[in-house]
Design a protein around this motif. Structure first.
Motif, PDB file in Angstrom:
ATOM      1  N   GLN A 136       0.835  -1.193   0.000  1.00 29.67           N
ATOM      2  CA  GLN A 136       0.000   0.000   0.000  1.00 29.67           C
ATOM      3  C   GLN A 136       0.877   1.252   0.000  1.00 29.67           C
ATOM      4  O   GLN A 136       1.911   1.311   0.656  1.00 29.67           O
ATOM      5  N   ASP A 137       0.423   2.244  -0.732  1.00 29.66           N
ATOM      6  CA  ASP A 137       1.060   3.553  -0.808  1.00 29.66           C
ATOM      7  C   ASP A 137       0.589   4.343   0.410  1.00 29.66           C
ATOM      8  O   ASP A 137      -0.578   4.696   0.507  1.00 29.66           O
ATOM      9  N   LEU A 138       1.511   4.632   1.364  1.00 34.26           N
ATOM     10  CA  LEU A 138       1.105   5.245   2.630  1.00 34.26           C
ATOM     11  C   LEU A 138       1.540   6.689   2.824  1.00 34.26           C
ATOM     12  O   LEU A 138       1.024   7.360   3.713  1.00 34.26           O
ATOM     13  N   TYR A 139       2.511   7.159   2.042  1.00 32.56           N
ATOM     14  CA  TYR A 139       3.028   8.500   2.325  1.00 32.56           C
ATOM     15  C   TYR A 139       3.722   9.028   1.083  1.00 32.56           C
ATOM     16  O   TYR A 139       4.382   8.262   0.373  1.00 32.56           O
ATOM     17  N   HIS A 140       3.576  10.324   0.831  1.00 31.30           N
ATOM     18  CA  HIS A 140       4.256  10.975  -0.286  1.00 31.30           C
ATOM     19  C   HIS A 140       5.122  12.105   0.254  1.00 31.30           C
ATOM     20  O   HIS A 140       4.825  12.688   1.293  1.00 31.30           O
ATOM     21  N   PHE A 141       6.173  12.409  -0.483  1.00 31.28           N
ATOM     22  CA  PHE A 141       7.144  13.405  -0.042  1.00 31.28           C
ATOM     23  C   PHE A 141       7.766  14.043  -1.276  1.00 31.28           C
ATOM     24  O   PHE A 141       7.892  13.392  -2.316  1.00 31.28           O
ATOM     25  N   VAL A 142       8.163  15.311  -1.155  1.00 32.69           N
ATOM     26  CA  VAL A 142       8.845  15.996  -2.250  1.00 32.69           C
ATOM     27  C   VAL A 142      10.040  16.761  -1.685  1.00 32.69           C
ATOM     28  O   VAL A 142       9.988  17.268  -0.565  1.00 32.69           O
ATOM     29  N   VAL A 143      11.121  16.814  -2.451  1.00 31.01           N
ATOM     30  CA  VAL A 143      12.333  17.546  -2.077  1.00 31.01           C
ATOM     31  C   VAL A 143      12.642  18.546  -3.174  1.00 31.01           C
ATOM     32  O   VAL A 143      12.565  18.223  -4.362  1.00 31.01           O
ATOM     33  N   GLY A 144      12.972  19.764  -2.774  1.00 25.17           N
ATOM     34  CA  GLY A 144      13.326  20.803  -3.738  1.00 25.17           C
ATOM     35  C   GLY A 144      13.732  22.071  -3.027  1.00 25.17           C
ATOM     36  O   GLY A 144      14.038  22.059  -1.838  1.00 25.17           O
ATOM     37  N   LYS A 145      13.719  23.162  -3.749  1.00 25.69           N
ATOM     38  CA  LYS A 145      14.053  24.467  -3.190  1.00 25.69           C
ATOM     39  C   LYS A 145      12.756  25.175  -2.837  1.00 25.69           C
ATOM     40  O   LYS A 145      11.884  25.343  -3.687  1.00 25.69           O
ATOM     41  N   ALA A 146      12.611  25.560  -1.591  1.00 27.59           N
ATOM     42  CA  ALA A 146      11.373  26.195  -1.138  1.00 27.59           C
ATOM     43  C   ALA A 146      11.195  27.574  -1.754  1.00 27.59           C
ATOM     44  O   ALA A 146      12.163  28.307  -1.971  1.00 27.59           O
ATOM     45  N   LEU A 147       9.962  27.912  -2.043  1.00 28.44           N
ATOM     46  CA  LEU A 147       9.590  29.253  -2.469  1.00 28.44           C
ATOM     47  C   LEU A 147       8.864  29.917  -1.308  1.00 28.44           C
ATOM     48  O   LEU A 147       7.951  29.337  -0.728  1.00 28.44           O
TER      49      LEU A 147
END
Length: 164
Positions: A136-147
């Motif tokens: 099961q897909d339980l969590y999503h996350f993204v990494v980048g430069k914050a605006l």
């Protein structure tokens, strides 16, 4: 983008055994091409191409998921969870722990990360061709430069004026 990786979808597994188990449960259309890395991680390329639209749509159409260096969903084994509530909680604790590691890792290289609270797990399962409840897909996350969003107010964690 991530240095050394071509644009596409990848799968990272805690070990080679789980990687093979997942491979047997998802669509055979994926290449499962091993990705060499200095950390000796079980990382494979599923397919090349622009996956930003998938990332955005799967994250409830939140543009942030498509505009980071990378975004991810976390799949967890669900076979033993059906009858054990404590196992279910444990999976979310593990997802949270991985999320915290991603926050720290992003900050350590001058980037930022954020958990994605709303996502369409069924869309990810469809994309993978995974039709059982085993993972099961339980969590999503993204990494980048914050605006910086000037509409939001940032206050110190402990405002000394308020605590008098």
């Amino acid at each position: 983008s991530v240095i050394g990786l071509k644009q596409g979808c990848y799968l990272l597994s805690p070990n080679q055994h789980k990687l093979e188990e997942i491979r047997q449960k998802i669509s055979p259309r994926f290449s499962f091409e091993p990705v060499e890395n200095d950390l000796n991680l079980s990382l494979v390329q599923l397919e090349l191409g622009d996956s930003r639209k998938l990332a955005e749509q799967a994250s409830c159409n939140q543009k942030i998921a498509a505009h980071g260096c990378f975004s991810l969903g976390m799949l967890f084994p669900f076979t033993s969870v059906e009858s054990k509530a404590h196992d279910y909680r444990s999976l979310y604790w593990q997802a949270g722990l991985l999320g915290q590691a991603l926050y720290f890792g992003a900050e350590s290289v001058g980037l930022q990360g954020t958990g994605i609270g709303c996502f369409h797990d069924n869309q990810i399962h469809e994309y993978l061709g995974h039709e059982t409840a085993e993972f099961q897909d339980l969590y999503h996350f993204v990494v980048g430069k914050a605006l910086v969003d000037d509409r939001l107010t940032n206050l110190p964690a402990y405002d000394k004026q308020r605590n008098r």
